[in-house]
Design a protein around this motif. Sequence first.
Motif, mmCIF file in Angstrom:
data_model
loop_
_atom_site.group_PDB
_atom_site.id
_atom_site.type_symbol
_atom_site.label_atom_id
_atom_site.label_comp_id
_atom_site.label_asym_id
_atom_site.label_seq_id
_atom_site.Cartn_x
_atom_site.Cartn_y
_atom_site.Cartn_z
ATOM 1 N N LYS A 296 -15.636 4.111 60.739
ATOM 2 C CA LYS A 296 -16.923 4.753 60.523
ATOM 3 C C LYS A 296 -17.619 4.196 59.280
ATOM 4 N N ASP A 297 -16.818 3.709 58.311
ATOM 5 C CA ASP A 297 -17.351 3.128 57.077
ATOM 6 C C ASP A 297 -17.586 1.633 57.308
ATOM 7 N N GLU A 357 -21.657 5.211 55.943
ATOM 8 C CA GLU A 357 -21.197 5.785 57.217
ATOM 9 C C GLU A 357 -22.121 5.311 58.339
#
Length: 486
Positions: A296-297, A357
Amino acid sequence: MLTALLIVFPLLAAFLVFLAKGNGARNLAMAASVVEFIISLGALYQFKHNPDSALLKFDCVWVQSLGIHFSVAIDGLSILMVLLTTFLVPLIILTSYSNTYRNVQNFYGLILVMQMALIGVFVANDGFLFYVFWELALIPIYFICLTWGGENRGAITFKFFVYTLFGSLFMLVGFIYLYNHTNINGAHSWAIQDLYNAGKSLNAHQQGILFWLIFIAFAIKMPIFPFHTWQPDTYVNAPTQGTMLLSGIMLKMGTFGVIKWLLPIVPLGLEQWGGTAIGLSVIGIVYASCIAIVQKDFKRLIAYSSIAHVGLISAGILAANQQGIQGALMQMLSHGVNVVGLFFIADILFLHTGTREINQLGGIRSMNGNFAVLFLIIVLGSVALPLTNGFVGEFLLINGVYQFSAVIAAFAGLTIILGAVYMLRSYQTIMLGERRDSNIVFGPLANTDKAVLIIICAVIIAFGVYPKPLNDIAEEATKVVLMSIK
């Protein structure tokens, strides 16, 4: 003398930067890195016109009784890595112009010290000197990550330091074993050619043990599976410029080491264990690509994608054929440029939006179309689209691994398919569609940020369309390596 100057100059400049204050330290570091790049271009010119020139070599006795020389030289392998280092360091410094660091003189001074050590690794022609520079390169990046890193930097940096130091000790044991098998008129020697000859004089069993002693150090530095666990946290936690130094240049120490300091020393060890090491490399490709898909990062995604790319480079080198090693050299250059661009993109996203994100971002193209175009070019380079710099290296690498094993090549090729999946999907989510958070405003880029991205995109396109100048050097360097393995 040019080679020695490439080592001494950044060290002297670092001392001046440590004494400077504020923006003066930053500008002085920037000027010194540009001068260093110009010196490296002079070395390239000399290498192209007279590769045996005395200007490219320097040798003096360091410790007579132990046969240690301060011996450095530029050859086809090292000139490529020197150019990569001297090209990237000014860009990395330029990326910091939008950031504010405490003790700024220490930050930039350490970058130059690290540049000195990296150049030393790439030009050393003495085993002991290579080991000294190898360890020296670890010290400045340790303090950069520890001082200017994010949360939990103490524990993460300690893990990184212990991992790499532990691996280096294996290499030192291997080199000492080799050193004790050299015999030059009754004395021992650390000269690279003497170490080559000593390695080849060993039987297959001895070379097999030596293969793993040296390979583990390089495998940790790259890193490849299962020696990679220090990498994602370190890359994410380090300041952006530290991450760029680690991923753009420092990991090339490992791949460079395999080509110059492993393959020619233990050819029988490579025959025995090369397949196993290639297997680990390919497992790393598939594993890291799958992990990257679910990240997600965005910065962590790039960290895992780097493991996948390096796995392919490692497999190509260990295949030990012309296409594999030549492709690895080309991909080392491309990966260095592209990964610095990607980590800079992650830094820009965070500075402008306050988050990395992926699912919280969206619609940035509508707020800054120029950034969207530059980001897309870097993404296309990283997924090896034809006419970008990543294509030539990956094409040769797949070809080289295929000559070793068609089945392994099929798995290795997944790095291209899976890489396109996670990179293009993340680009689509971040840049296209509607804004997910109306509070996020992505303003215009700073002039220095824009300059860095334009330079990186220009290199991606230029060496994708016309790779011949670098490819010619890589081709000849590979022939020399393959001759030394026989």
